[in-house]
Each structure stands twice: as structure tokens, then as C-alpha cells.
Design a protein around this motif. Structure first.
Motif, mmCIF file in Angstrom:
data_model
loop_
_atom_site.group_PDB
_atom_site.id
_atom_site.type_symbol
_atom_site.label_atom_id
_atom_site.label_comp_id
_atom_site.label_asym_id
_atom_site.label_seq_id
_atom_site.Cartn_x
_atom_site.Cartn_y
_atom_site.Cartn_z
ATOM 1 N N GLY A 9 20.521 18.680 55.081
ATOM 2 C CA GLY A 9 20.637 18.068 56.080
ATOM 3 C C GLY A 9 21.006 16.457 56.463
ATOM 4 N N LEU A 10 20.725 15.720 55.331
ATOM 5 C CA LEU A 10 20.933 14.197 55.366
ATOM 6 C C LEU A 10 22.260 13.845 55.524
ATOM 7 N N ARG A 11 22.925 14.042 56.557
ATOM 8 C CA ARG A 11 24.156 13.802 56.487
ATOM 9 C C ARG A 11 24.361 12.574 57.728
ATOM 10 N N LEU A 12 25.456 11.860 57.513
ATOM 11 C CA LEU A 12 25.604 10.694 58.645
ATOM 12 C C LEU A 12 25.647 11.015 59.902
ATOM 13 N N ASP A 13 26.093 12.315 60.314
ATOM 14 C CA ASP A 13 26.270 12.534 61.736
ATOM 15 C C ASP A 13 24.796 12.712 62.218
ATOM 16 N N GLN A 14 23.824 13.005 61.347
ATOM 17 C CA GLN A 14 22.439 13.234 61.856
ATOM 18 C C GLN A 14 21.605 11.776 61.709
ATOM 19 N N ALA A 15 22.248 10.838 61.425
ATOM 20 C CA ALA A 15 21.606 9.564 61.255
ATOM 21 C C ALA A 15 21.308 8.762 62.343
ATOM 22 N N LYS A 16 19.912 8.177 62.381
ATOM 23 C CA LYS A 16 19.183 7.589 63.497
ATOM 24 C C LYS A 16 19.506 6.047 63.677
ATOM 25 N N LYS A 97 27.292 8.435 37.867
ATOM 26 C CA LYS A 97 26.606 9.719 37.052
ATOM 27 C C LYS A 97 25.327 10.010 37.781
ATOM 28 N N PHE A 98 24.450 8.915 37.668
ATOM 29 C CA PHE A 98 23.054 9.286 38.196
ATOM 30 C C PHE A 98 23.182 9.636 39.733
ATOM 31 N N LEU A 99 24.101 8.949 40.508
ATOM 32 C CA LEU A 99 24.184 8.924 41.840
ATOM 33 C C LEU A 99 24.708 10.542 42.256
ATOM 34 N N LEU A 100 25.822 10.791 41.322
ATOM 35 C CA LEU A 100 26.499 11.990 41.492
ATOM 36 C C LEU A 100 25.422 13.208 41.327
ATOM 37 N N ARG A 101 24.393 12.838 40.584
ATOM 38 C CA ARG A 101 23.319 14.342 40.164
ATOM 39 C C ARG A 101 22.540 14.094 41.521
ATOM 40 N N LEU A 102 22.481 13.104 42.268
ATOM 41 C CA LEU A 102 21.451 12.707 43.463
ATOM 42 C C LEU A 102 22.193 13.310 44.533
ATOM 43 N N LEU A 103 23.371 13.836 44.679
ATOM 44 C CA LEU A 103 24.144 14.316 45.913
ATOM 45 C C LEU A 103 23.462 15.418 46.701
ATOM 46 N N GLY A 104 22.640 16.217 46.015
ATOM 47 C CA GLY A 104 22.181 17.500 46.689
ATOM 48 C C GLY A 104 20.641 16.797 47.313
ATOM 49 N N VAL A 105 20.122 15.812 46.962
ATOM 50 C CA VAL A 105 18.998 15.117 47.411
ATOM 51 C C VAL A 105 19.359 14.151 48.541
ATOM 52 N N PHE A 106 20.284 13.269 48.247
ATOM 53 C CA PHE A 106 20.896 12.500 49.122
ATOM 54 C C PHE A 106 22.342 12.827 49.437
#
Ligand code: PMV
Length: 368
Positions: A9-16, A97-106
Motif C-alpha cells: 500500500g505504500l505507493r505515491l498515490d496514497q502519500a499524504k 542493490k540494497f534498495l531493490l531488495r527493499l521494494l517490497g517494504v518501501f
């Protein structure tokens, strides 16, 4: 049970809030007294570890973000990475590489153009590992970004727990840098709140005041790149015939160290610290293939420290990281005597070694 931070759910169209801005954090390195050496699964420790968070050896990281100009659907990371004001492709690749691994979290990271500027207060290639300070500073920035855009994690406790979890995925020991003073990582029967997934701070009432101002002077013996990386070293523990005894020893040492920290037992503390340092290097020498990260100067300095202690009776102890540099550990009350010995005896005898004077610190700090 594994904490699950996956959040589609953490996608930009949900950003506040505003989708463009800058976040900065400063985060310290840490020095383990009980060492983490050997891992399983996704960077989880085979034994509990316990460290001092440092004060002066820090990484400062700024994260600039803006909505992605080139729309690609978020499978990739758009990142420019600057280390000490220069574009750095090698570090940049590792972070990407680290950020790619984090795409599920962020997931929002795939929807942004990111620019990271980072610098260390300790000299470049001084032999000090910057992964703990670097990865924890980045983890703090990422959690701050989530908080700015979505309002989560909603409180400080959850924020730090998540930052520690994220930092761990970047570099195991980095998860301990998120907290001040003394920090534990890895499950242990004496600390029900401890976890393999994130670090926890030792409660104030479990730390004698003498340890809140403890010194760690780092004697730089060699500035070279390590012959064997920590991740290879952790991996070699899987075939080490001493591994199970080592994990047992670490759990026992952890228990004893908790008692020393509570009672202000500096001698007991020093005994455990030195035994852990030498065990860490013995494990390297008994891996297959074996390797040695100490230098002749490391052993010579260790002998100087033991001689100083025998001659003066003062509580000066050492520890080592996964490298040849020696960390001098001592309480505030002997800092003048140790300073004189350093300047008059050790530094002249040992030739031109660099020294970084550090001590227990208060953890990360947000930059304005
Ligand atoms: O966090 P890593 O994977 O760089 O491993 C760190 C290992 C030691 O520094 C040797 C010990 C520790 O607990 O910090």
C-alpha cells in the motif's frame, strides 16, 4: 516469528504530503564486545551480540527525492550516489542493490528519483568499517521518508525498530547503531525483548554509570582493504568445526557481560572483551580456508596493553573488529593516564599510527 514489513500500500498515490524534499541523518559506528560472527537466513545472527554505540565515528547521509521523471512502473531504482561529494559508482551499485531488495517494504522507492549524498567523519579508508554507520544512516533516512509521506511508523519506538530491521538487511552489525550506549542484537534467554530481526537498547537501569562514558580509542594499524570481507568470514563459520562451541561461548559471555555491565565490574568486562576479540580472530584462523586479519603490529600493541596493565594496575583493555586495528577500551577515570601513555610510549614506539579517539555515544541524530 518473523516481523513482516512488506506493505504494497505504500505507493505515491496514497502519500499524504509533498512528494519532493530532502532528509538527512547522522549515524554512528559501533564496536561489539560480544561479537556477531556467523549468520543464517536473511542476515540473522547465529549468536547474540552486544555493542557500544560510538560518538565521533559517524556517517552523514542526505536523501533527496522527487517523483520519477521517467515512468518505468517501479521495477527499478533511479539513484545517483555521491560519496564525499563525488559520484561513486561502486558504492552506488551496492546501495542500489540494497534498495531493490527493499521494494517490497518501501514500494514508493521505485516511483522516485533518488539522490544520496554521504560522508564519514573518520578519514576515508582509515581501515574503519563504515558499513554499520553508513547502513544505519540510510535506514534512518528511508524510515523518515516513509514517515513523511505516509505518517508511518507512527511512534518513535516503532520507527527505531523498523530502522534497525532495515539496517540489519544492509549490514548485520548496522542494526545496533540505531540506539544509544549499549545495544543487544540476537535472542538470548536473559533478555526476553531481544530479537534476531532487530536490535534493542539495554535499559538504563541495567548499565552502571561507568559504562555510559566509556572510551574507545581506535589505533589504525593498516589502512588496506580487507583481504577477506565480513560476509565471506560469516559464511566460513558454516564449515568451522568450532562453530557450535563458539555460539555457546557467546551466549554464556553475553550473560556474564550483562552482569558486569549492571555491577560496574570493569575487570570482568575487560576479560570478556579481550577473550571475544581473540576468539573472533581464532575463528578466522580455524576457518577453511583459514585467514589472518591481524598484522604483526596488532599483536605488538596487544602486548603493550598487557604490559601497561601489569605495570600500572589500571583498567585498560582491548578489542578488535574484523581487521587489524586495535580498539582501546577504558573508563573515563583513567583517560589522563592512558593519554600520557599513548603519547609518550605507545605512539612513538609503534611508529606513525593514526588514532581516532572515540567514546560511548547517543545514537543517530536527524540533520536539518
Ligand atoms: O555487520 P558485518 O556483516 O560487517 O559483521 C560485523 C562483524 C564484526 O564486526 C566482526 C562483529 C560485530 O558484531 O560487529
Amino acid at each position: 516469528m518473523e516481523l513482516d514489513y512488506q506493505n504494497p500500500g505504500l505507493r505515491l498515490d496514497q502519500a499524504k504530503s509533498n512528494l519532493e524534499g530532502r532528509i538527512g541523518w547522522e549515524s554512528p559506528s559501533n564496536i561489539a564486545i560480544i561479537k556477531y560472527w556467523g549468520k543464517y537466513g536473511d542476515q540473522l545472527p547465529r549468536n547474540p551480540s552486544l555493542s557500544f554505540t560510538l560518538s565521533n565515528s559517524v556517517t552523514r547521509t542526505w536523501l533527496d527525492y522527487a517523483p520519477r521523471t521517467e515512468k518505468e512502473g517501479g521495477e527499478k531504482i533511479s539513484l545517483k550516489f555521491y560519496f564525499e561529494n563525488e559520484l561513486n559508482a561502486a558504492f552506488g551499485k551496492r546501495v542500489e542493490k540494497f534498495l531493490l531488495r527493499l521494494l517490497g517494504v518501501f514500494p514508493f522507492l521505485g516511483e522516485l528519483d533518488l539522490e544520496i549524498h554521504t560522508e564519514n567523519t573518520f578519514p576515508h579508508s582509515s581501515g574503519i568499517a563504515s558499513s554499520a554507520s553508513g547502513m544505519s544512516a540510510l535506514a534512518m533516512c528511508l524510515c523518515s521518508l516513509e514517515q513523511k509521506l505516509f505518517g508511518t511508523p507512527a511512534n518513535e519506538e516503532d520507527f527505531l525498530k523498523k530502522a534497525s530491521y532495515i539496517a540489519r538487511l544492509g549490514s548485520g552489525s548496522a542494526c545496533r547503531s540505531v540506539y544509544p550506549e549499549l545495544v543487544a542484537w540476537g535472542t538470548h534467554s536473559d533478555m526476553p525483548e531481544a530479537s534476531d530481526f532487530f536490535a534493542v537498547r539495554l535499559p538504563k537501569e541495567q548499565i552502571h554509570p561507568v559504562f555510559s562514558t566509556f572510551h574507545d580509542d581506535i589505533l589504525i594499524v593498516s589502512k588496506g582493504v580487507k583481504k577477506v570481507s565480513s560476509s565471506v568470514g560469516h559464511g566460513l563459520m558454516d564449515g568451522n568445526i568450532y562453530a557450535e562451541n563458539r555460539y555457546f561461548q557467546a551466549r554464556q559471555g553475553f550473560s556474564e557481560l550483562l552482569t558486569c555491565l549492571k555491577n560496574g565490574d570493569i575487570h570482568g568486562f575487560g576479560k570478556i572483551a579481550e577473550s571475544e576479540a581473540l576468539t573472533l580472530h581464532a575463528l578466522m584462523m580455524t576457518s577453511s580456508p583459514p585467514f589472518v586479519l591481524m598484522e604483526p603490529e596488532s599483536l605488538a600493541i596487544i602486548q603493550h596493553i598487557q604490559n601497561f596493565r601489569a605495570a600500572t594496575g589500571l583498567p585498560l583493555y582491548f578489542t578488535l573488529d574484523a581487521g587489524p586495528n586495535i580498539h582501546l577500551l577504558y573508563p573515563e577515570e583513567v583517560s589522563t593516564a592512558v593519554g600520557i601513555w599513548l603519547n609518550d610510549t605507545l605512539l612513538p614506539t609503534m611508529g606513525c599510527i593514526q588514532i581516532i579517539r572515540d567514546k560511548t555515544g547517543q545514537g543517530p541524530r536527524q540533520l536539518s
